[in-house]
Design a protein around this motif. Sequence first.
Motif, PDB file in Angstrom:
ATOM      1  N   PHE A 147     -31.792   5.882 -59.437  1.00 14.60           N
ATOM      2  CA  PHE A 147     -30.346   5.807 -59.186  1.00 14.60           C
ATOM      3  C   PHE A 147     -29.776   7.218 -59.066  1.00 14.60           C
ATOM      4  N   GLU A 148     -30.165   8.091 -59.983  1.00 12.76           N
ATOM      5  CA  GLU A 148     -29.654   9.465 -59.969  1.00 12.76           C
ATOM      6  C   GLU A 148     -30.080  10.212 -58.702  1.00 12.76           C
ATOM      7  N   GLU A 149     -31.309   9.969 -58.234  1.00 14.76           N
ATOM      8  CA  GLU A 149     -31.757  10.589 -56.988  1.00 14.76           C
ATOM      9  C   GLU A 149     -30.913  10.115 -55.809  1.00 14.76           C
ATOM     10  N   ASN A 150     -30.632   8.816 -55.755  1.00 20.72           N
ATOM     11  CA  ASN A 150     -29.800   8.278 -54.682  1.00 20.72           C
ATOM     12  C   ASN A 150     -28.374   8.803 -54.782  1.00 20.72           C
ATOM     13  N   LEU A 151     -27.907   8.988 -55.985  1.00 24.59           N
ATOM     14  CA  LEU A 151     -26.588   9.578 -56.192  1.00 24.59           C
ATOM     15  C   LEU A 151     -26.564  11.014 -55.666  1.00 24.59           C
ATOM     16  N   GLY A 152     -27.649  11.737 -55.878  1.00 20.43           N
ATOM     17  CA  GLY A 152     -27.772  13.093 -55.343  1.00 20.43           C
ATOM     18  C   GLY A 152     -27.732  13.112 -53.821  1.00 20.43           C
ATOM     19  N   LEU A 153     -28.368  12.128 -53.199  1.00 18.31           N
ATOM     20  CA  LEU A 153     -28.318  12.017 -51.738  1.00 18.31           C
ATOM     21  C   LEU A 153     -26.890  11.758 -51.260  1.00 18.31           C
ATOM     22  N   LEU A 154     -26.176  10.917 -51.995  1.00 18.21           N
ATOM     23  CA  LEU A 154     -24.772  10.646 -51.660  1.00 18.21           C
ATOM     24  C   LEU A 154     -23.954  11.927 -51.760  1.00 18.21           C
ATOM     25  N   GLU A 155     -24.172  12.687 -52.815  1.00 19.28           N
ATOM     26  CA  GLU A 155     -23.435  13.946 -52.990  1.00 19.28           C
ATOM     27  C   GLU A 155     -23.666  14.896 -51.819  1.00 19.28           C
ATOM     28  N   LYS A 156     -24.900  14.985 -51.352  1.00 18.51           N
ATOM     29  CA  LYS A 156     -25.205  15.845 -50.207  1.00 18.51           C
ATOM     30  C   LYS A 156     -24.498  15.344 -48.952  1.00 18.51           C
ATOM     31  N   GLU A 157     -24.426  14.034 -48.812  1.00 20.77           N
ATOM     32  CA  GLU A 157     -23.801  13.434 -47.628  1.00 20.77           C
ATOM     33  C   GLU A 157     -22.294  13.659 -47.603  1.00 20.77           C
ATOM     34  N   VAL A 158     -21.693  13.871 -48.761  1.00 22.22           N
ATOM     35  CA  VAL A 158     -20.247  14.090 -48.834  1.00 22.22           C
ATOM     36  C   VAL A 158     -19.850  15.310 -48.001  1.00 22.22           C
ATOM     37  N   ASN A 159     -20.724  16.308 -47.924  1.00 24.22           N
ATOM     38  CA  ASN A 159     -20.411  17.490 -47.129  1.00 24.22           C
ATOM     39  C   ASN A 159     -20.167  17.157 -45.657  1.00 24.22           C
ATOM     40  N   ASN A 160     -20.891  16.155 -45.141  1.00 23.51           N
ATOM     41  CA  ASN A 160     -20.713  15.731 -43.748  1.00 23.51           C
ATOM     42  C   ASN A 160     -19.479  14.854 -43.566  1.00 23.51           C
ATOM     43  N   TRP A 161     -19.071  14.203 -44.613  1.00 19.79           N
ATOM     44  CA  TRP A 161     -17.928  13.299 -44.694  1.00 19.79           C
ATOM     45  C   TRP A 161     -17.770  12.374 -43.478  1.00 19.79           C
ATOM     46  N   GLU A 162     -18.731  11.495 -43.347  1.00 21.61           N
ATOM     47  CA  GLU A 162     -18.619  10.394 -42.396  1.00 21.61           C
ATOM     48  C   GLU A 162     -18.338   9.155 -43.229  1.00 21.61           C
ATOM     49  N   LYS A 163     -17.119   8.639 -43.100  1.00 15.17           N
ATOM     50  CA  LYS A 163     -16.657   7.558 -43.979  1.00 15.17           C
ATOM     51  C   LYS A 163     -17.617   6.378 -44.020  1.00 15.17           C
ATOM     52  N   LEU A 164     -18.098   5.945 -42.878  1.00 17.80           N
ATOM     53  CA  LEU A 164     -18.979   4.782 -42.849  1.00 17.80           C
ATOM     54  C   LEU A 164     -20.251   5.038 -43.655  1.00 17.80           C
ATOM     55  N   THR A 165     -20.810   6.231 -43.516  1.00 17.56           N
ATOM     56  CA  THR A 165     -22.017   6.577 -44.278  1.00 17.56           C
ATOM     57  C   THR A 165     -21.723   6.607 -45.771  1.00 17.56           C
ATOM     58  N   ILE A 166     -20.597   7.195 -46.148  1.00 23.41           N
ATOM     59  CA  ILE A 166     -20.230   7.291 -47.562  1.00 23.41           C
ATOM     60  C   ILE A 166     -20.006   5.895 -48.150  1.00 23.41           C
ATOM     61  N   VAL A 167     -19.268   5.050 -47.438  1.00 18.65           N
ATOM     62  CA  VAL A 167     -19.016   3.684 -47.917  1.00 18.65           C
ATOM     63  C   VAL A 167     -20.327   2.917 -48.028  1.00 18.65           C
ATOM     64  N   THR A 168     -21.188   3.046 -47.032  1.00 12.00           N
ATOM     65  CA  THR A 168     -22.470   2.339 -47.035  1.00 12.00           C
ATOM     66  C   THR A 168     -23.344   2.789 -48.204  1.00 12.00           C
ATOM     67  N   MET A 169     -23.438   4.092 -48.414  1.00 13.63           N
ATOM     68  CA  MET A 169     -24.268   4.599 -49.510  1.00 13.63           C
ATOM     69  C   MET A 169     -23.695   4.215 -50.872  1.00 13.63           C
ATOM     70  N   THR A 170     -22.382   4.276 -51.012  1.00 10.76           N
ATOM     71  CA  THR A 170     -21.763   3.919 -52.296  1.00 10.76           C
ATOM     72  C   THR A 170     -21.913   2.420 -52.557  1.00 10.76           C
ATOM     73  N   SER A 171     -21.765   1.618 -51.515  1.00 10.38           N
ATOM     74  CA  SER A 171     -21.967   0.163 -51.661  1.00 10.38           C
ATOM     75  C   SER A 171     -23.400  -0.130 -52.063  1.00 10.38           C
ATOM     76  N   PHE A 172     -24.343   0.594 -51.465  1.00 13.96           N
ATOM     77  CA  PHE A 172     -25.747   0.439 -51.838  1.00 13.96           C
ATOM     78  C   PHE A 172     -25.948   0.744 -53.319  1.00 13.96           C
ATOM     79  N   LEU A 173     -25.368   1.849 -53.798  1.00 12.66           N
ATOM     80  CA  LEU A 173     -25.506   2.218 -55.210  1.00 12.66           C
ATOM     81  C   LEU A 173     -24.915   1.153 -56.123  1.00 12.66           C
ATOM     82  N   ARG A 174     -23.757   0.627 -55.755  1.00  8.87           N
ATOM     83  CA  ARG A 174     -23.130  -0.411 -56.569  1.00  8.87           C
ATOM     84  C   ARG A 174     -23.997  -1.659 -56.603  1.00  8.87           C
ATOM     85  N   ASP A 175     -24.469  -2.087 -55.437  1.00  9.66           N
ATOM     86  CA  ASP A 175     -25.309  -3.281 -55.376  1.00  9.66           C
ATOM     87  C   ASP A 175     -26.629  -3.066 -56.106  1.00  9.66           C
TER      88      ASP A 175
END
Length: 131
Positions: free
Chosen positions: A82-110
């Motif tokens: 989970f923490e590794e995937n959270l790290g990937l999300l953090e890296k993706e925040v720099n690109n700030w593509e809303k769909l990617t961020i929502v998709t990754m965060t939804s994945f983490l929640r699920d």
Amino acid sequence: MDTPAWKDSFSIGIDNIDSQHQKLIGLLDQCIKKAVSSKNEFLPVLNDMKEYADTHFRAEEQLMLTINFPGLEEHKNQHRLFEENLGLLEKEVNNWEKLTIVTMTSFLRDWFIQHILDCDKQIGVYIRSNG
């Protein structure tokens, strides 16, 4: 975006862990909602969620150590995943593509909800069966 709230079926029967799970799911849901807003609204909630996830995982791991839970190492590996995937999300925040961020965060929640249902429930069962 529709997000699941806490459901009684997520309960593992350990009040403090259930409370932590409930709060973490709430923070994940807030992240999803903020991800469709802006990076400035998303980042503080992401940081809160990351910090709380760390606190929760350490508390849960300490509980499993205390009760001599037989699946401790595998469970810890799941937390690190989970923490590794959270790290990937953090890296993706720099690109700030809303769909990617929502998709990754939804994945983490699920993923976290499934982790509760598949792994964490075993802790409650173990405690109840070993008094």
